[in-house]
Design a protein around this motif. Structure first.
Motif, PDB file in Angstrom:
ATOM      1  N   TRP A   1      -8.057  43.538   3.742  1.00  0.00           N
ATOM      2  CA  TRP A   1      -7.758  42.686   4.870  1.00  0.00           C
ATOM      3  C   TRP A   1      -9.009  42.391   5.702  1.00  0.00           C
ATOM      4  O   TRP A   1      -9.113  41.335   6.295  1.00  0.00           O
ATOM      5  N   ALA A   2      -9.937  43.308   5.706  1.00  0.00           N
ATOM      6  CA  ALA A   2     -11.140  43.112   6.515  1.00  0.00           C
ATOM      7  C   ALA A   2     -11.948  41.912   6.020  1.00  0.00           C
ATOM      8  O   ALA A   2     -12.411  41.097   6.818  1.00  0.00           O
ATOM      9  N   GLY A   3     -12.110  41.787   4.708  1.00  0.00           N
ATOM     10  CA  GLY A   3     -12.841  40.643   4.158  1.00  0.00           C
ATOM     11  C   GLY A   3     -12.113  39.343   4.414  1.00  0.00           C
ATOM     12  O   GLY A   3     -12.727  38.325   4.768  1.00  0.00           O
ATOM     13  N   ALA A   4     -10.814  39.359   4.231  1.00  0.00           N
ATOM     14  CA  ALA A   4     -10.011  38.161   4.486  1.00  0.00           C
ATOM     15  C   ALA A   4     -10.040  37.803   5.969  1.00  0.00           C
ATOM     16  O   ALA A   4      -9.996  36.624   6.327  1.00  0.00           O
ATOM     17  N   LEU A   5     -10.141  38.815   6.819  1.00  0.00           N
ATOM     18  CA  LEU A   5     -10.214  38.567   8.257  1.00  0.00           C
ATOM     19  C   LEU A   5     -11.488  37.816   8.612  1.00  0.00           C
ATOM     20  O   LEU A   5     -11.446  36.831   9.351  1.00  0.00           O
ATOM     21  N   LEU A   6     -12.614  38.242   8.066  1.00  0.00           N
ATOM     22  CA  LEU A   6     -13.878  37.548   8.329  1.00  0.00           C
ATOM     23  C   LEU A   6     -13.797  36.094   7.872  1.00  0.00           C
ATOM     24  O   LEU A   6     -14.206  35.181   8.594  1.00  0.00           O
ATOM     25  N   GLU A   7     -13.277  35.879   6.688  1.00  0.00           N
ATOM     26  CA  GLU A   7     -13.136  34.513   6.180  1.00  0.00           C
ATOM     27  C   GLU A   7     -12.246  33.680   7.103  1.00  0.00           C
ATOM     28  O   GLU A   7     -12.576  32.537   7.425  1.00  0.00           O
ATOM     29  N   ALA A   8     -11.143  34.256   7.548  1.00  0.00           N
ATOM     30  CA  ALA A   8     -10.225  33.520   8.428  1.00  0.00           C
ATOM     31  C   ALA A   8     -10.881  33.188   9.759  1.00  0.00           C
ATOM     32  O   ALA A   8     -10.688  32.089  10.295  1.00  0.00           O
ATOM     33  N   VAL A   9     -11.674  34.119  10.307  1.00  0.00           N
ATOM     34  CA  VAL A   9     -12.386  33.852  11.569  1.00  0.00           C
ATOM     35  C   VAL A   9     -13.341  32.690  11.369  1.00  0.00           C
ATOM     36  O   VAL A   9     -13.381  31.750  12.172  1.00  0.00           O
ATOM     37  N   ALA A  10     -14.112  32.733  10.289  1.00  0.00           N
ATOM     38  CA  ALA A  10     -15.091  31.681  10.023  1.00  0.00           C
ATOM     39  C   ALA A  10     -14.433  30.322   9.788  1.00  0.00           C
ATOM     40  O   ALA A  10     -14.974  29.286  10.188  1.00  0.00           O
ATOM     41  N   MET A  11     -13.259  30.332   9.164  1.00  0.00           N
ATOM     42  CA  MET A  11     -12.559  29.081   8.852  1.00  0.00           C
ATOM     43  C   MET A  11     -11.641  28.615   9.987  1.00  0.00           C
ATOM     44  O   MET A  11     -10.992  27.579   9.870  1.00  0.00           O
ATOM     45  N   ARG A  12     -11.587  29.404  11.057  1.00  0.00           N
ATOM     46  CA  ARG A  12     -10.711  29.088  12.196  1.00  0.00           C
ATOM     47  C   ARG A  12      -9.246  28.984  11.767  1.00  0.00           C
ATOM     48  O   ARG A  12      -8.496  28.151  12.249  1.00  0.00           O
ATOM     49  N   ASP A  13      -8.890  29.863  10.847  1.00  0.00           N
ATOM     50  CA  ASP A  13      -7.514  29.926  10.364  1.00  0.00           C
ATOM     51  C   ASP A  13      -6.801  30.975  11.210  1.00  0.00           C
ATOM     52  O   ASP A  13      -6.711  32.149  10.843  1.00  0.00           O
ATOM     53  N   TYR A  14      -6.298  30.539  12.348  1.00  0.00           N
ATOM     54  CA  TYR A  14      -5.762  31.462  13.339  1.00  0.00           C
ATOM     55  C   TYR A  14      -4.535  32.229  12.846  1.00  0.00           C
ATOM     56  O   TYR A  14      -4.359  33.396  13.205  1.00  0.00           O
ATOM     57  N   GLU A  15      -3.733  31.612  12.029  1.00  0.00           N
ATOM     58  CA  GLU A  15      -2.561  32.306  11.483  1.00  0.00           C
ATOM     59  C   GLU A  15      -3.000  33.484  10.622  1.00  0.00           C
ATOM     60  O   GLU A  15      -2.453  34.583  10.724  1.00  0.00           O
ATOM     61  N   ARG A  16      -3.999  33.259   9.769  1.00  0.00           N
ATOM     62  CA  ARG A  16      -4.503  34.340   8.912  1.00  0.00           C
ATOM     63  C   ARG A  16      -5.250  35.396   9.717  1.00  0.00           C
ATOM     64  O   ARG A  16      -5.196  36.572   9.387  1.00  0.00           O
ATOM     65  N   VAL A  17      -5.950  34.972  10.770  1.00  0.00           N
ATOM     66  CA  VAL A  17      -6.618  35.959  11.627  1.00  0.00           C
ATOM     67  C   VAL A  17      -5.576  36.901  12.205  1.00  0.00           C
ATOM     68  O   VAL A  17      -5.702  38.130  12.119  1.00  0.00           O
ATOM     69  N   ALA A  18      -4.537  36.329  12.799  1.00  0.00           N
ATOM     70  CA  ALA A  18      -3.491  37.148  13.418  1.00  0.00           C
ATOM     71  C   ALA A  18      -2.805  38.034  12.375  1.00  0.00           C
ATOM     72  O   ALA A  18      -2.590  39.229  12.615  1.00  0.00           O
TER      73      ALA A  18
END
Length: 100
Positions: A1-18
């Motif tokens: 989840w940590a790697g996916a979190l970084l990607e989501a932050v960079a992509m501004r994918d707020y649903e995936r960040v949350a």
């Protein structure tokens, strides 16, 4: 989840960040996550949970500035805890833990 979190932050994918922040919080509550049963470790783990909760809230508000700041705080909490566990590993026996 940590790697996916970084990607989501960079992509501004707020649903995936949350979602990933909440998954990390849930993971941190699992008994398998417990590396030590000390006050210091429990304090660091609680700080981590608080930071991922703040991150998820920022993502729900779609506030990229707060998301980035919160992400930094989450990673800092990870590093502090991993540093603590690593330093304690050399000072005391931690049976059953393969490594961190």
């Amino acid at each position: 989840w940590a790697g996916a979190l970084l990607e989501a932050v960079a992509m501004r994918d707020y649903e995936r960040v949350a979602s990933n922040a909440e998954s990390l919080r849930t993971l941190s509550l699992d008994s398998g996550f417990l590396a030590q049963d000390t006050l210091s470790y429990r304090t660091l783990a609680e700080e981590f949970r608080q930071e991922v909760t703040v991150l998820a809230e920022a993502a729900r508000r779609h506030d990229q500035g707060d998301v980035e700041t919160s992400y930094h705080r989450v990673t800092s909490a990870c590093f502090r805890c991993h540093e603590y566990v690593g330093s304690e590993r050399y000072r005391s026996s931690m049976p059953g833990r393969a490594g961190m």
